[in-house]
Each structure stands twice: as structure tokens, then as C-alpha cells.
Design a protein around this motif. Structure first.
Motif, PDB file in Angstrom:
ATOM      1  N   ASN A  95      12.150  11.493  11.342  1.00 54.08           N
ATOM      2  CA  ASN A  95      12.108  12.760  12.055  1.00 54.08           C
ATOM      3  C   ASN A  95      10.860  12.872  12.916  1.00 54.08           C
ATOM      4  OD1 ASN A  95      12.296  15.523  12.723  1.00 54.08           O
ATOM      5  ND2 ASN A  95      11.106  16.045  10.899  1.00 54.08           N
ATOM      6  N   ARG A  96       9.747  12.463  12.328  1.00 56.06           N
ATOM      7  CA  ARG A  96       8.476  12.559  13.044  1.00 56.06           C
ATOM      8  C   ARG A  96       8.485  11.653  14.291  1.00 56.06           C
ATOM      9  NH1 ARG A  96       5.177  13.896  15.461  1.00 56.06           N
ATOM     10  NH2 ARG A  96       2.933  14.169  15.220  1.00 56.06           N
ATOM     11  N   VAL A 125       2.717   4.984  12.340  1.00 60.09           N
ATOM     12  CA  VAL A 125       2.843   6.443  12.447  1.00 60.09           C
ATOM     13  C   VAL A 125       1.464   7.075  12.359  1.00 60.09           C
ATOM     14  CG1 VAL A 125       3.667   8.480  11.235  1.00 60.09           C
ATOM     15  CG2 VAL A 125       5.208   6.592  11.662  1.00 60.09           C
ATOM     16  N   ASN A 126       0.652   6.585  11.429  1.00 59.30           N
ATOM     17  CA  ASN A 126      -0.676   7.159  11.289  1.00 59.30           C
ATOM     18  C   ASN A 126      -1.554   6.896  12.499  1.00 59.30           C
ATOM     19  OD1 ASN A 126      -0.114   8.181   8.782  1.00 59.30           O
ATOM     20  ND2 ASN A 126      -0.784   6.347   7.721  1.00 59.30           N
ATOM     21  N   MET A 178       0.827  -1.205   0.000  1.00 56.48           N
ATOM     22  CA  MET A 178       0.000   0.000   0.000  1.00 56.48           C
ATOM     23  C   MET A 178       0.864   1.259   0.000  1.00 56.48           C
ATOM     24  SD  MET A 178      -2.780   1.172   2.778  1.00 56.48           S
ATOM     25  CE  MET A 178      -3.640   2.712   2.565  1.00 56.48           C
ATOM     26  N   PHE A 179       1.979   1.234   0.707  1.00 57.95           N
ATOM     27  CA  PHE A 179       2.806   2.432   0.782  1.00 57.95           C
ATOM     28  C   PHE A 179       4.040   2.297  -0.091  1.00 57.95           C
ATOM     29  CE2 PHE A 179       0.357   2.579   4.674  1.00 57.95           C
ATOM     30  CZ  PHE A 179      -0.091   3.874   4.633  1.00 57.95           C
ATOM     31  N   GLU A 180       4.634   3.431  -0.292  1.00 59.98           N
ATOM     32  CA  GLU A 180       5.815   3.477  -1.128  1.00 59.98           C
ATOM     33  C   GLU A 180       6.992   2.888  -0.364  1.00 59.98           C
ATOM     34  OE1 GLU A 180       6.300   7.462  -2.294  1.00 59.98           O
ATOM     35  OE2 GLU A 180       8.098   7.028  -3.441  1.00 59.98           O
ATOM     36  N   TYR A 219       4.304   3.021   8.297  1.00 61.46           N
ATOM     37  CA  TYR A 219       3.340   4.090   8.019  1.00 61.46           C
ATOM     38  C   TYR A 219       2.062   3.898   8.816  1.00 61.46           C
ATOM     39  CZ  TYR A 219       6.218   6.057   4.370  1.00 61.46           C
ATOM     40  OH  TYR A 219       7.232   6.667   3.696  1.00 61.46           O
ATOM     41  N   LEU A 220       1.626   2.655   8.920  1.00 63.73           N
ATOM     42  CA  LEU A 220       0.392   2.424   9.678  1.00 63.73           C
ATOM     43  C   LEU A 220       0.556   2.854  11.115  1.00 63.73           C
ATOM     44  CD1 LEU A 220      -0.921  -0.995   8.370  1.00 63.73           C
ATOM     45  CD2 LEU A 220      -1.992   1.233   8.185  1.00 63.73           C
ATOM     46  N   TRP A 256      13.442   9.736   5.656  1.00 64.50           N
ATOM     47  CA  TRP A 256      13.929  10.541   6.775  1.00 64.50           C
ATOM     48  C   TRP A 256      12.824  11.321   7.457  1.00 64.50           C
ATOM     49  CZ3 TRP A 256      13.112  15.704   6.778  1.00 64.50           C
ATOM     50  CH2 TRP A 256      12.835  16.310   5.551  1.00 64.50           C
ATOM     51  N   ASN A 257      11.823  11.711   6.658  1.00 61.59           N
ATOM     52  CA  ASN A 257      10.754  12.510   7.263  1.00 61.59           C
ATOM     53  C   ASN A 257       9.992  11.727   8.319  1.00 61.59           C
ATOM     54  OD1 ASN A 257       9.844  10.930   5.133  1.00 61.59           O
ATOM     55  ND2 ASN A 257       8.077  12.219   4.768  1.00 61.59           N
ATOM     56  N   VAL A 258       9.781  10.439   8.035  1.00 57.06           N
ATOM     57  CA  VAL A 258       9.073   9.615   9.019  1.00 57.06           C
ATOM     58  C   VAL A 258       9.944   9.454  10.264  1.00 57.06           C
ATOM     59  CG1 VAL A 258       7.872   7.456   9.373  1.00 57.06           C
ATOM     60  CG2 VAL A 258       8.035   8.397   7.094  1.00 57.06           C
TER      61      VAL A 258
END
Lengths: 920, 460
Positions: free
Chosen positions: B226-227, B195-196, B1-3, B192-193, B222-224
Motif C-alpha cells: 500500500n505504501r 522502503v525505509n 533482519m526483517f520478518e 524493507y530497506l 499488504w501494508n508495505v
């Protein structure tokens, strides 16, 4: 006062994403709090709207119910049967099954009880997977090709209707254990597999919303100062060419969330557009006009249809429409239409684009003229065809000005001003992303979905140009080209919240992100991290989501409570025509899925009740039924020793009621329809010895056969179930147990109960001579020609019989040895496994069963050979019989004595001799 | 589902690309070429050609003439030319993609090319007809026949769907081909899941696992990271971003001629593209240090200012308006802090020093904003109005009477009436004159105007 915008370079704007916060603007609290809308404790104007509580995006699926069922045409099927709604309050065992049919209906009989559709929907909803393909013989098909509708066995009589709604018995555990379908879906896949070997499903990107929900306001509404009406328009029919327009009503409910329903069949507007519908749209109108559109647009494979709603009855009982003559694609160019958009400032003007990028401006015909067709302007047309672009994906929306349109294909957006005769390219996407969707958001913004980002395009910037204001990197797989975007607007006094949903046809996860926009359209920000939720419907992907207008509740006394919203989503999955409503809530108190939806299965219209059953209702209903039955049997104390007594009593009662019935038949003298065993007597509460049960039935049948009664053959039942002809219930049970034994610990018990119920409901009988009389009568009424034909049939049968007798007598001697050989090759290994299981569990009862099985099956062989010679192609019998002489029975029957049914066994041995004699 | 953060490549995928770009290139060339020919006058047919045409017509009547050859009406010469080209292309089959991208501008800042100055052209009125489309596409399909023979049936089917404009639901490259890829896929989806859903602890573990897989490029996720770190420990996330900025060089030049598998937008920097992680680092640091500053810890923000001062001397930062904007924001924060701390009761050199400090910062803000404006050629949305108004307010703080706290909205409206009010505050002319010495440093006319006004009113 001029409100602040987010800082950022102009053509690019703020680039946001998870962990990407983008530029901010410093706001000194004391110095500028009145200029910039920031929260009290904030020193910065962020790209994130910090006003919302952190839990705002904690949306959960709260409830879902079906709006329109998965049937081809909900308003065509004359559903005579009303499945009662199930609620927890009802006493489960008695009140559950009720028939709403009037007495007259009952006398008519022969109502098709189980339509093919509800069965299909049941099966597709079960999502069966072959539990273990090695065990089941390859030709075992559980539901397909049974053609039960035509089979006489399924002709029910009315008295016992409530008892046997369906013949598909599904244990609850099975439902939860099995996840995938192996029937309907597989059949479809098989079909497509023939077309392409790799099983790739291809979709047309120009097929968009096949149902829409929106507001319309007809001119008569405007005259009478009526408010806008909420309507739903969707496509139905086998080829998807029927358009149905119906009012969407908000049901009065005492629950926290809203319940919507559509009107009954009398109040919908239905039109056949003669070609497959690709898109249905309701035009948006500029807010400055202060009204809603009165048109519904449908694009089909070959034409554009516009339906103008003249009036909607105040009581929502009738929609009056005017249908313009369709505009065929040949009027523009040689390619089918892809998209259409109405001018928001001029309700009679529209722009249309075809699949290759040719576009034109058209208008509705003027009133009071004979001409009723749609007109395309000859001078206002052009093309954005790009030879580097192969996709059919094209979009058109109106831009910031009444002569400007935005045309999108997969790699560019072009703005065209047909008033001033110029066009300019706004964006070109040929490198790292593709443009997937473009939607109007409101008068200030349009939203563009690319394979990488969600981009907000500001329509009116300082020099009237379209600028990219803010983008959100969604991190979704950019190889998936099936994404679609849907926007839900929720108004909140001075700012609007926009929920952006991204759906895919590959999976049923929905990506959802929220943005806020201040009322003057200046400042757009995101709310929090996006969420992902899964829709509870069983579907492969999501086709479209539609919304109703909603606003935040400002009157809640609790602090922060007005941020609690219930979002109503109307969802259509792929491969299904059903539309369901989903309620998302961020209310923390809303933990459980509400029980309301279990009551809300039927949709009632105003005039004439049209029941649209949810497929899963039937399943729930089923499960309830099964659970009740099982519970009943479970609660009783079971005493193995008393089983014999029980059978005797049962047999006595059975024959008593049979005799009574026979007397009745004699008295009435007229033709009597087929009757079921369930009418005679209920099954005894609990027993385990199925072979005993078989022998009881055999004796019973044998006795009444002499009295010229015809019975259903057990083999027919097993043939339907297992595709094998087995006449011992115990073997049917064992075979089924092989399949189901792995699924559940209680499989033995469940399977036994299921087999019992199946046998009991499927056994039918009828009086032979009554049929003969009837057939005589019919035959006499026939002409000579037909009589000859029928006589010819008889001849054939006789021939067959002769052959058969000849063949069977010839092969009598090798038959036994033959079967002994073949059984070892034919029987599959797992049978041994299952028998061992049983040895461990029930030592004693096993003995009797095996012995009886041998006897029983042989008795039946004899019976069949003797009495039903003509009806069966008996030459195939030895082959089909072989599994009955199973491996496990052979050794055990010799070793173990028969404690229970000695008497009967002795009878049987006599018969055995008889049989041998018969063959010899 | 995600990149997924790795570059998946397989024969199927590269074949797909090859076919697609080959088709597009062929189609485009043929399509445009027809364009040219339409514009030219048709040359008179020679005797020879007429004979040939007659012969062909007769063959057609008899029915021996192949339908495929219909398309040859362009003349034999053309065909020969094309044959040569085809041979040429077979050599360069791998370069079809490069050929396609040669003419296309590869943006670094965004995924798409967003022209800042749009050219307005006349509406393209020529409508594409089926006849023309069919002619070109049939020609190209014939040309493609050879290359289609040698690809897998799946590729062929995919290609046929693509050129018909359809979308295929299933991915062409189905799932992972090896365990490592499978692992990466699973971890990415989980990452991603989580994080969301805000499960930061789990997300942290997943991220830690993911970046240790050799193939995974941390610049894609990197953005993830960072978050996640931001939730765990704000300072750690700053360190992480600083590390990113120092490790991944910005001294490379972005060459338009190379086909990049990954986009540079969020991933990397070059001589003319500031990497996003550097910007993110500066923003996050500034936001964080602002908080620290107002808790009376001004060490970090000073360091940040120094760092940016160094950065703006070298490319790509020196040409990036956003860096300059951040620079000016740093000074603005400083100015706000110092002006709010300013003690109006203080006298003498202490007062002068602190006052000069504030004014120095205010001037810096203005100066760097101007640079930002220059570098972006007026394209940077900097909310100058709001900033100027705030700066005014900071300045006003220096002169206000402690007894009458200034209502912020008064000076924001910027009306005459307000200035009259202000005049009361500046009764002490000594202050004003002291201020006058430093006034040379002020570039902004607004401020000067403002104080001239007050001078007038106080003298009158």
C-alpha cells in the motif's frame, strides 16, 4: 485549551506502521485551526506529524570517533608511547614518525614498544580472512602464537625506534579486501566451540547498559546553585567488575558538531565492585523537582551498589563519591537482581526486582547514622513470578504515581500500588508477541518494545490508568530476542522529538524512528518512515547506545534550518570494550565524513597526559608508512641492468659501516647490545632480484662470521612467518606471494617490498665474544649449584651434537634422493602456478633466481651444518629443508645458464663440493 | 533482519516448540499443584509409611539412597498418578502447545491481550524461594529427560539455555533451507530497506517479485504494498486495498481453540474483527476524496458514503466503532464543504435546499458519532468536543452576514460574550424561522440551546 488527541479505540489506540496510517480527525481549516495544531494546508489531524520537512529523517552517519578505547582498563595502562596524531597537513614522509620520549627514556631502553593489546586490536580490526585456505599450509598462522614480546629479536634499541614501530606490515589493499578476522575472534569462537558444538552465543537478558551517560547534580551543586554535570560511568577490567565514573566534557571545537571527551586518569572515580557488573544506571528524577539525581546505580551478579556523588570539582578534576554498602541479593530472595529503578519523586526510594520476579521497595540509609547499608522494606515486597515464563528478562520502572511501579517480565506488565496494596495486570503477551523492553520516556509516557511493535503507554489517562496510546509496527524479525531499545529526546520549544533506536546483537543495523509529543503531553505522532543505518564500527552487534541532552537549534537564520540536527550517539558494540561516538546528521550540506576525526585520536586529560590510542590509528599510521615507502620506491626509475652495480655499491657501503661499528665496539670495550641492519645502511631504493640479495647477505654474513659476529638466521624469520624453515628470501617471497597473489594485481611488487622490509628490519647481529665475556662473568658470579646445572646443559648439547653428527653422516648418501622424493609429495600444486605467472611476466630474471636458489639454499645448509650445529636440532633439518628444493627449481636450474651471478655461483659450487666432502 | 511473509517451519523449530511447551506445562502444573498441597493439612502418617521412611533414612545414612529419589518424599501414590499422566502426555505430545494456549485468550485486535477493565487484586506477597523453584524445576527436568533424549543436540542446548532464562543470539533455524526461502528472505530484507530509504521504484519491483512467489501471503505485507503504491499512484493504492477487502472474506469466525501460526492483527479479519486493510482503504479513500471534493468533484465521496452505508449493515463492520467514526467523518467533510460553499445571498428554495443539505449532514455526523460511542461502550476516543465545535461553526456559516466574515476563534471559545456578538448576525428573523421548521431534525441540545439563546437576544 484542551488539545485534540488522535481518535481511536481506547485500550488499543492508533496502530501504525509502514503503510498503516491509522485513524485521523477531520479539521476544517476555517473552523478549528486554533484548536488543533495542524499545518496550514492540512485538513486532517493525522497520526503523522506533517510539520517536519520530508527530508527530516534523512539521517546519515556523519562522523565517528572513539571515546574510550578497546582496552581492558584505560586508566591502568601506563602508556609511555604516544602515537602521533596524523593529519593530512603534515608532510607525510618525514614528520610522520616521531618519538615523544625524553632522552632519559631513550637511554633506559627496553621499553616495551608494542604492547600485546595494540597488536590484538590491530589484528581484530583487520578482520583477516584466509584468502584461500587450500594454498596455505594448514599450520600457517599469521599472528597468533608468535610471542614476539619475549623474543630477543624484538628488543629494539632506541635509535631506530621511529623506523620500526611494528612488525606487522599490512598493505592498504589487503585491508580493504579482507573483511573477517581469523585470529582473535576465531580463537574466542574456538574456545566457545568446545563448550557448545553449535557455536551459539548465549546472552543474559539481564545484562543491560555497561556504560551510561547522564546528568548528575550533587547536593553541593544544588547549594551552590551549580548546573548539572554530564558524566559517564562504565565498567572495565578483565572481569568487567571495575566501575569508572568520569566527567564527560564537551570539547571546544570549531566544527559543526560537538566533540566529547572524558577526563584523564587523575580525575576519574574508580571502584572495584568485586563482581561482574550487569547494569549501570543513572536514575531519572521527575521534572517537577527541578533537579537531577546524584546517584549512580550498578547491579552486579550478586549485589546492588549505589554510589552517591558528593561533589564534582568545578574544573572537572576530581569526583568525590560516597559508596553505600552493597545490598546482596540474599536480602530479597535467592535470585540475582535483574533491575532497579529509583522513585522519581523521592530520591531515596528505589524498587528492585530479581530474575524470577520477586520485587521489593528499598531506601537509602538516613544520614548521620552509623549504618551505611541499603535497606529493603520488609513489608513492601512481593512477587510476579509466572511459572509459564522462563526468561530472566525483568524490568521495573516507576509509574504515574509515587507509590506505583510497573513490573515487566517477558509476557506481562503488572502495575503495583504498594501504598494502596493492589496490583493489576496491564498487558499479557503470551500469544503473538513478547515484551522485550520497557523504558520511561517522560512524565506522560513510557515506551514498550515488543517483538512486533513499539508501544507508547500513557501514564496518566482520564482515570489515572495506563493506556496504550499509539503503536508502531516495526516489522523486524520477531524471532530475534536480542533487541534493545534506546530513546533520545530532543527538545524543540513546544514539542519534543523522541528518537527511538532499536538495536540487535545479531547485526549492527540500527532501526530508528522518530515521534513527536506536544508539550502538554496530549498528542503523540510519528514523523516519517523509519530509517535504518549501520554503525561503522567493526562489531557483530550493538550493546548499547547512550545520548547527551540535545535541543534543536532555533537561532539559525535559514528557513527550515532548525530542523537540521546533529545527533550525538555513544555506542558500544558487542565483544568490545570500546565506546565510540557517532554523529548522525540530516543536514544536506554534510556530504562527506568530516576529516576531523582523523585528528582526534588521543584524549588528553588535565593532569598527566593519558593517551588512549585508537586501534585504527595505528593502522592508518601503518598504511601511511607503507604507502610512503612504496611511493618512494615506485618513483625511482628502475634499471635491471644496473642492479648488479647497485648491489656492489650497497655491499660496499654496508661493509664499510659495519667495519666502523666494529671499531667502535672495540673502543668502547663494554657490553654492546644487539644491533639491527637498519642501523648500518638503508636498503637500496629498488631492486627485484631477491636471490641476488640473499647471496649478498650470505656472503656478508659469512665474512663477518669469521670475525666472531653472530647474525640472525634467515630461517628464524621464515619460521616466524611461515612456520617453515627456509633460508632463501626468494622462497619466503614466493610463499607469501602464493597467499597474497590472488588479492591484488600488484601483489608481486607489494610482497617483494614487504619481504625486503621484513628481512631488513629483522636481521640483527651481535659480537659473539662480547657475549662470551658476559656469560663468563655471569657464570662466575653464580653459586656452585647453578654452575653444575648449567654445565649439565652443555653436556646435553654435546650429546646432541654427537648424535647429530652420527646421524647426518649416516644418512648423507640417501639424503639427496630422499629429498628428491619427498619434495614431490610435499610441495603443493599452486607453486607451479605462481612460477608460471612469473615466467610470463619476467622472462629473464627468472633464470637467475632459480639457479641461485638452488645454490643458495645448499650453501646455507652447509653453513648451518658447519657453524651452527649446536644451536639447532639438526636432525629435523632434512625434513624442514625439503621445500627449499622445490619442484620448480629442479628442472630450470639444469636448463638455464646463470648470466648475472656467475662469479658467485662458481664460489658456491666450490662450497658445494666442500659440503659433500664434509658429509662424506 | 526483517520478518518474512511466509511461515517457516522445520523439524528443529517444531521440536523446540514441543519441548518448550511441554516444559512450561509440566512446570506450571507442578508449581500450582504444590500450591494446593501447601494449603491442605498434612494427613497423619500411617505405620507403613513411617517404616518406609525409616528404611529410607537408614539407606540415606549408608549412602545407597540415590539423590534423585529424594524428591519422592511426596509419597508413592502421587508418583503413580504422575506416571499415568506422563503416559497420557506422550500420546498428546503434539498437543502440548494447544494445551498451553487453551487457557490463553487470543486477541485479534492487538498482539497482546490488553484488558479494558483491569481487575485490581491484592499484591501477591509470596516470594519465590530457591528451594521451591529448585524442587519444581528438578522434578520437571527429570520428567523432561525422556523427551530430550531423542532430539538433536542443538535442540537440547537451546532448550537448556531457554529454561535457564538466557537468550541465544543466533537464530535456531539458521537461514534458508531452500532456494525459494532464501529468495524470499533476501527480497523481504531488500523490500524493507528500500522502503525505509524511500527508493520507491526499486521497492515496487521487489514487491511485485515477492508476491509472485507462491508461498508468500500478500496479507502479511499488504501494508508495505500500500505504501509503495501510494507513492506511485494514490488511486492505484486505493484500488489495491479495495481488492484486498473484497477478496479476503470477513465471514470466517475466529476460533479461539485453534493455534494460529500467524497473528490476525494486521493480516486478516473475521466476524468480529474488521480487517486492517479495509479500515486503511476507507481512511485512505476518505482522505483522498476529501481532496477531490474541495476540487469540486463530489462524486467519489458520495460513492464512499453509500458504500459505508451498505457495509454497516453486516458484521463485522456493524459493530466496529471505527467504521461508524469514518462514516460520521464522511458526513462531516460533506457538511464542511457544503457549508463553505453556501451562498448567503441566495434566496428561496435554492437556499432552503442547500441549507437542509448541510443540516442533514451535520445531523448524520452526530447520529453516527453516537452509534460509534454506543458500539465502543464509551471507549472510542472521538474528540467529540472538537467535532461539536466545528459543527457549530459550519452551522454558523449558514447565517452569517457576508459583509462580516466570521472570526473562527470567536465561536470556538464558546463564551457568553461571543454569543452576544453572534446575535448581530441573526437579525433576520425570517431566516431563523425558516430554520425552525427543520429544527426538529436536530437532536443535539447544544445547537438548540445555541439558537434559543440567539432568539432571546434578538427578541430582547
Amino acid at each position: 485549551m484542551n488539545e485534540a488527541r488522535l481518535p481511536g479505540r481506547r485500550p488499543i489506540g492508533a496502530q501504525l506502521g509502514v503503510g498503516l496510517s491509522g485513524p485521523s480527525l477531520y479539521v476544517s481549516k476555517s473552523a478549528a485551526s486554533k484548536i488543533v495544531a495542524v499545518a496550514d494546508d492540512e485538513k486532517w489531524l493525522h497520526c503523522k506529524d506533517t510539520e517536519f520537512p520530508s527530508t527530516f529523517m534523512d539521517f546519515k552517519v556523519a562522523s565517528n570517533y572513539t571515546l574510550v578505547n578497546d582496552i581492558l582498563d584505560p586508566f591502568e595502562i601506563e602508556s609511555k608511547v604516544h602515537f602521533p596524531s596524523i593529519s593530512q597537513n603534515l608532510p607525510a614522509d618525514e614528520e610522520l614518525l616521531e618519538s615523544d620520549l625524553s632522552d632519559d627514556d631513550e637511554k633506559e631502553g627496553n621499553t616495551v614498544f608494542l604492547n600485546e593489546h595494540s597488536k590484538e586490536s590491530l589484528v581484530s580490526n583487520l578482520h583477516w580472512r584466509k584468502p584461500s585456505p587450500q594454498i596455505i599450509s594448514s599450520d600457517l598462522q599469521i599472528y597468533r602464537n608468535t610471542e614476539e614480546k619475549k623474543h630477543s629479536m624484538f628488543e629494539l634499541i632506541d635509535e631506530n625506534r621511529s623506523e620500526s614501530l611494528h612488525f606487522d606490515f599490512v598493505p592498504k589493499e589487503l585491508l580493504s579486501n579482507l573483511t573477517r578476522s581469523d585470529t582473535i575472534l576465531e580463537a574466542q569462537q574456538e574456545r566457545s566451540r568446545k563448550l557448545n558444538r553449535h557455536n551459539l552465543s548465549v546472552i543474559d537478558p539481564t545484562v543491560k547498559d555497561l556504560f551510561v551517560i547522564g546528568n548528575v547534580q550533587s547536593s553541593s551543586d544544588l547549594r551552590h546553585d551549580n548546573e548539572q554535570r554530564q558524566i559517564i560511568a562504565f565498567s572495565t577490567g578483565h572481569s568487567g567488575s571495575n566501575l569508572i565514573i568520569s566527567p564527560l566534557k564537551l570539547e571546544p571545537s570549531d566544527t559543526e558538531h560537538d566533540i566529547y571527551s572524558i577526563a584523564g586518569c587523575s580525575s576519574v572515580f574508580k571502584i572495584d565492585l568485586k563482581s561482574k557488573i550487569k547494569t549501570i544506571k543513572i536514575p531519572t528524577v521527575a521534572s517537577s523537582l527541578g533537579r537531577y539525581s546524584d546517584c549512580i546505580i550498578a547491579i552486579t551478579e550478586c549485589s546492588l551498589h549505589i554510589i552517591k556523588i558528593k561533589s564534582i570539582d568545578n574544573k572537572y578534576t576530581k569526583i568525590d563519591c560516597h559508596v553505600f554498602d552493597p545490598l546482596y541479593f540474599t536480602e530479597l530472595s535467592d535470585f540475582p537482581f535483574a533491575d532497579v529503578a529509583f522513585n522519581p519523586w523521592d530520591l531515596t526510594q528505589f524498587a528492585i526486582i530479581d530474575t524470577k520476579g520477586n520485587w521489593a521497595i528499598g531506601s537509602l540509609p538516613f544520614q548521620n547514622k552509623n549504618f551505611n547499608g541499603l535497606i529493603l522494606n520488609d513489608s513492601l515486597r512481593g512477587s510476579i513470578f509466572d511459572p509459564q515464563e522462563t526468561s530472566l528478562r525483568k524490568k521495573v520502572i516507576w509509574s504515574s504515581h509515587h507509590t506505583r511501579i510497573l513490573l515487566m517480565d517477558q509476557s506481562k506488565i503488572v502495575e503495583v500500588d504498594f501504598g494502596l496494596n493492589w496490583q493489576s495486570e496491564i498487558v499479557q503477551a503470551k500469544t503473538w508477541s513478547e515484551l522485550l523492553d520497557l523504558k520511561e520516556m517522560n512524565e506522560y509516557f513510557s515506551i514498550l518494545l515488543t517483538s512486533q511493535e513499539i508501544i507508547f503507554l500513557r501514564n496518566k489517562s482520564h482515570n489515572n490508568e495506563i493506556t496504550r496510546d499509539l503503536s508502531w509496527k516495526h516489522n523486524l524479525d520477531h524471532n530475534d530476542k536480542t533487541y534493545r531499545m534506546f530513546i533520545q529526546k530532543v527538545d524543540d520549544g513546544y514539542k519534543a522529538i523522541f528518537f527511538v533506536y532499536i538495536t540487535s546483537r545479531r547485526h549492527k543495523n540500527v532501526y530508528m524512528q522518530a515521534f513527536t509529543l506536544t508539550n502538554n503531553g496530549e498528542l503523540i505522532r510519528y514523523v516519517a518512515e523509519p530509517i535504518i543505518f549501520q554503525i561503522p564500527q567493526k562489531t557483530e552487534g550493538v550493546d548499547s547506545i547512550q545520548f547527551v541532552e540535545q535541543s534543536l537549534n532555533h537561532y539559525s537564520p535559514e528557513p527550515n534550518a532548525h530542523y537540521n540536527i546533529n545527533l550525538n550517539l555513544f555506542i558500544k558494540g558487542t565483544n568490545s570494550k570500546a565506546m565510540t561516538t557517532l554523529i548522525l546528521t540530516n543536514n544536506k550540506n554534510y556530504d562527506k565524513i568530516s576529516s576531523y576525526e582523523s585528528d582526534k585520536w588521543t584524549i588528553e586529560g588535565h593532569i598527566g597526559r593519558t593517551e588512549i590510542e585508537n586501534p585504527s590509528t595505528e593502522i592508518t599510521f601503518f598504511i601511511q608508512d607503507i604507502v610512503n615507502k612504496f611511493e618512494k620506491t615506485l618513483t625511482l626509475d628502475y634499471n635491471k641492468d644496473k642492479e648488479l652495480e647497485l648491489f656492489q655499491q650497497f655491499g660496499y657501503h654496508l661493509s664499510e659501516s659495519m667495519n666502523r661499528l666494529l671499531e667502535q665496539w672495540e673502543d668502547s670495550g663494554s657490553f654492546c647490545s644487539q644491533r639491527s641492519f637498519t642501523e648500518l645502511h638503508d636498503l637500496p631504493q629498488h631492486f627485484e632480484n631477491l636471490s641476488e640479495f640473499t647471496s649478498l647477505l650470505e656472503q656478508f654474513i659469512q665474512y663477518y662470521k669469521d670475525q666472531e659476529l653472530l647474525f640472525t638466521d634467515l630461517k628464524t624469520i621464515s619460521n616466524l612467518l611461515l612456520y617453515e624453515e627456509v633460508d632463501d628470501i626468494d622462497i619466503i617471497y614466493n610463499k607469501l606471494l602464493q597467499c597474497w597473489g590472488l588479492l591484488n594485481d600488484d601483489a608481486e611488487f607489494l610482497t617483494r617490498e614487504i619481504v625486503k622490509q621484513i628481512v631488513w628490519t629483522m636481521l640483527k647481529f651481535n659480537k659473539k665474544n662480547k657475549y662470551e665475556k658476559l656469560s663468563h662473568k655471569i657464570r662466575n658470579s653464580l653459586g656452585q649449584r647453578y654452575k653444575d646445572t648449567i654445565d649439565l646443559w652443555d653436556m646435553n648439547e654435546l650429546d646432541d651434537e654427537n648424535d647429530l653428527e652420527y646421524g647426518s653422516s649416516k644418512s648423507t648418501v640417501p639424503l639427496h634422493s630422499q629429498s628428491q622424493h619427498s619434495m614431490s609429495s610435499q610441495m603443493q600444486i599452486p607453486i607451479i602456478k605462481s612460477s608460471q605467472n612469473k615466467v610470463a611476466k619476467r622472462g629473464k630474471s627468472l633464470n637467475s633466481r632459480h639457479s641461485v636458489r638452488v645454490g643458495g639454499s645448499q650453501v646455507n645448509t652447509q653453513l648451518d651444518n658447519g657453524s651452527m650445529m649446536g644451536s639447532q636440532l639438526a636432525s629435523s633439518l632434512p625434513d624442514t629443508m625439503t621445500p627449499a628444493f622445490s619442484l620448480l627449481s629442479a628442472p630450470s636450474s639444469q636448463l638455464i645458464s646463470q648470466p648475472v651471478s656467475q662469479v658467485r655461483d662458481s664460489q658456491r659450487s666450490k662450497k658445494k663440493k666442500k659440503k659433500i666432502g664434509g658429509f662424506g | 533482519m526483517f520478518e518474512i511473509p511466509v511461515n517457516v517451519n522445520s523439524k528443529t523449530l517444531s521440536n523446540e516448540r514441543k519441548l518448550r511447551y511441554r516444559y512450561i506445562n509440566q512446570f506450571t502444573r507442578r508449581f500450582e499443584r504444590k500450591d494446593d498441597r501447601n494449603g491442605m493439612i498434612t494427613p497423619e502418617t500411617s505405620e507403613d509409611e513411617l517404616q518406609q521412611r525409616k528404611k529410607r533414612d537408614w539407606l540415606h545414612v549408608i549412602g545407597e539412597y540415590g539423590s534423585d529419589d529424594d524428591e519422592r518424599s511426596g509419597g508413592q501414590q502421587d508418583d503413580e498418578e504422575e506416571e499415568e499422566e506422563v503416559i497420557d502426555e506422550d500420546y498428546n505430545l503434539n498437543n502440548e502447545e494447544r494445551k498451553f494456549f487453551k487457557k490463553i485468550d487470543k486477541p485479534q485486535e492487538t498482539y497482546e491481550h490488553w484488558p479494558s477493565h483491569r481487575k485490581k487484586t491484592r499484591i501477591q506477597r509470596d516470594i519465590l524461594t530457591y528451594h521451591r523453584y529448585n524442587k519444581v524445576s528438578r522434578y520437571v527436568e527429570r520428567k523432561m529427560a525422556n523427551s530430550l533424549v531423542h532430539v538433536s543436540s542443538k535442540n537440547r542446548y537451546h532448550f537448556k539455555c531457554k529454561i535457564d532464562g538466557m537468550e541465544i543470539v543466533e537464530p535456531l533455524h539458521k537461514g534458508a533451507t531452500n532456494f525459494q526461502l532464501k529468495q524470499i528472505e533476501t527480497l523481504t530484507n531488500l523490500l524493507y530497506l528500500n522502503v525505509n530509504r524511500g527508493n520507491w521504484e526499486i521497492a515496487y519491483k521487489i514487491f511485485a517479485m515477492l508476491i509472485r512467489i507462491p508461498k508468500v501471503d500478500i496479507r502479511s505485507v499488504w501494508n508495505v504494498g500500500n505504501r509503495i503504491l501510494y507513492e506511485k499512484d494514490k488511486l492505484r493504492s486505493l484500488e489495491f486495498l479495495e481488492w484486498m477487502s473484497s477478496v479476503y472474506s470477513t465471514r470466517v469466525t475466529f476460533i479461539q481453540g485453534i493455534n494460529y501460526r500467524f497473528d490476525p492483527v494486521f493480516r486478516s479479519g473475521s466476524k468480529n474483527h474488521t480487517p486492517k486493510y479495509t479500515l486503511q482503504w476507507l481512511w485512505n479513500s476518505l482522505l483522498e476524496y476529501t481532496e477531490q471534493l474541495f476540487e469540486n468533484d463530489d462524486e467519489n465521496i458520495d460513492k464512499l458514503i453509500d458504500k459505508i452505508a451498505e457495509m454497516v449493515l453486516i458484521p463485522p463492520f456493524m459493530d466496529d466503532p471505527e467504521i461508524w467514526f469514518i462514516y460520521s467523518m464522511c458526513h462531516m467533510v460533506k457538511a464542511d464543504f457544503l457549508s463553505s460553499k453556501f451562498d448567503t445571498h441566495s434566496v428561496g428554495s435554492m437556499r432552503d435546499i442547500s441549507m437542509n443539505q448541510v443540516i442533514q449532514h451535520i445531523n448524520d455526523v452526530k447520529r453516527y458519532l453516537n452509534v460509534c460511542k454506543e458500539k465502543s461502550q464509551g471507549q472510542y476516543e472521538s474528540n467529540e468536543m472538537i467535532i461539536t465545535k466545528q459543527l457549530k461553526a459550519f452551522e454558523v456559516r449558514l447565517y452569517k452576514e457576508p459583509v462580516f466574515p466570521l472570526e473562527p476563534e470567536n465561536d470556538l471559545d464558546g463564551d457568553n460574550e461571543e454569543e452576544v456578538d453572534e446575535s448581530n448576525v441573526f437579525e433576520d428573523s425570517a431566516n431563523y424561522f425558516e430554520f425552525d421548521d427543520t429544527q426538529e431534525q436536530l437532536n443535539d441540545l447544544d445547537t438548540q440551546q445555541y439558537f434559543h439563546d440567539t432568539d432571546d437576544s434578538s427578541s430582547s
